[in-house]
Design a protein around this motif. Structure first.
Motif, PDB file in Angstrom:
ATOM      1  N   ALA A  32      32.341  37.631  42.863  1.00 47.59           N
ATOM      2  CA  ALA A  32      33.277  37.191  41.919  1.00 47.59           C
ATOM      3  C   ALA A  32      34.410  37.811  41.972  1.00 47.59           C
ATOM      4  O   ALA A  32      34.545  38.952  42.332  1.00 47.59           O
ATOM      5  N   SER A  33      35.737  37.256  41.665  1.00 45.39           N
ATOM      6  CA  SER A  33      36.848  37.695  41.712  1.00 45.39           C
ATOM      7  C   SER A  33      37.420  38.476  40.479  1.00 45.39           C
ATOM      8  O   SER A  33      38.453  39.190  40.594  1.00 45.39           O
ATOM      9  N   GLN A  34      36.721  38.409  39.277  1.00 47.37           N
ATOM     10  CA  GLN A  34      37.243  39.065  38.348  1.00 47.37           C
ATOM     11  C   GLN A  34      36.136  40.023  37.478  1.00 47.37           C
ATOM     12  O   GLN A  34      36.010  40.318  36.441  1.00 47.37           O
ATOM     13  N   CYS A  35      35.706  40.890  38.580  1.00 51.59           N
ATOM     14  CA  CYS A  35      34.467  41.731  38.224  1.00 51.59           C
ATOM     15  C   CYS A  35      34.948  43.199  38.400  1.00 51.59           C
ATOM     16  O   CYS A  35      35.670  43.476  39.260  1.00 51.59           O
ATOM     17  N   GLY A  36      34.168  44.058  37.853  1.00 48.48           N
ATOM     18  CA  GLY A  36      34.419  45.594  38.034  1.00 48.48           C
ATOM     19  C   GLY A  36      34.100  45.872  39.490  1.00 48.48           C
ATOM     20  O   GLY A  36      34.379  46.924  39.991  1.00 48.48           O
ATOM     21  N   LEU A  37      33.227  45.042  40.045  1.00 53.90           N
ATOM     22  CA  LEU A  37      32.457  45.306  41.433  1.00 53.90           C
ATOM     23  C   LEU A  37      33.251  44.365  42.446  1.00 53.90           C
ATOM     24  O   LEU A  37      33.072  44.768  43.689  1.00 53.90           O
TER      25      LEU A  37
END
Length: 159
Positions: A32-37
């Motif tokens: 995913a592009s908008q994750c903390g990871l």
């Protein structure tokens, strides 16, 4: 059915299977592009660069099932990954990894994980490590950093 027979769609929209990766050690990751990871893309790319000539491949499968953290189109995802993290490993079209529309790849991965670990994917950047024959060797928690997998990858490459 072998994992290599499962139909997938590349991030550029081509229908294919995982057959081109037969004989490689694989790390399959829901991304995913908008994750903390999301910064794990950097570590995944580094692993890919370090081991690809020895028969290792990272396969990225974007998923928008966790807090809507992958809302973009495939084109936007590809551009984001390349621009921000230099991603050159194979990326695929967005899929569901849990629920009634779980992609057949993730149905297979969860069903064949060692120790009966068939539960749902916890979050973005869950990982599955597969040997050269497509067997799931290890299911890896999303919070485990890619660089922590180097010794496992090396062992599989030498097997």
């Amino acid at each position: 059915m072998s994992i290599f027979d499962i139909a997938v769609t590349t991030i550029s929209g081509e229908n294919t299977t995982l057959a081109p990766y037969k004989g490689n050690v694989l790390l399959i990751v829901n991304t995913a592009s908008q994750c903390g990871l999301t910064p794990q893309y950097k570590g995944l790319q580094e692993l890919y660069e370090r081991y690809r000539d020895k028969g290792f491949t990272v396969l990225g499968f974007p998923c928008n099932q966790f807090a809507g953290q992958e809302p973009g189109s495939e084109a936007q995802i590809a551009e984001f990954c390349e621009r921000n993290y230099g991603v050159s490993f194979p990326m695929f079209a967005k899929i569901d990894v849990n629920g009634p529309d779980t992609h057949p790849l993730y149905q297979h991965l969860k069903a064949h994980a060692p120790n009966g670990e068939e539960q749902d994917i916890e979050w973005n950047f869950g990982k599955f490590l597969l040997d050269r024959n497509g067997n799931v060797v290890k299911r890896i928690n999303p919070r485990v950093q890619p660089e922590e997998l180097a010794s496992d990858i090396e062992a599989l490459l030498q097997a």
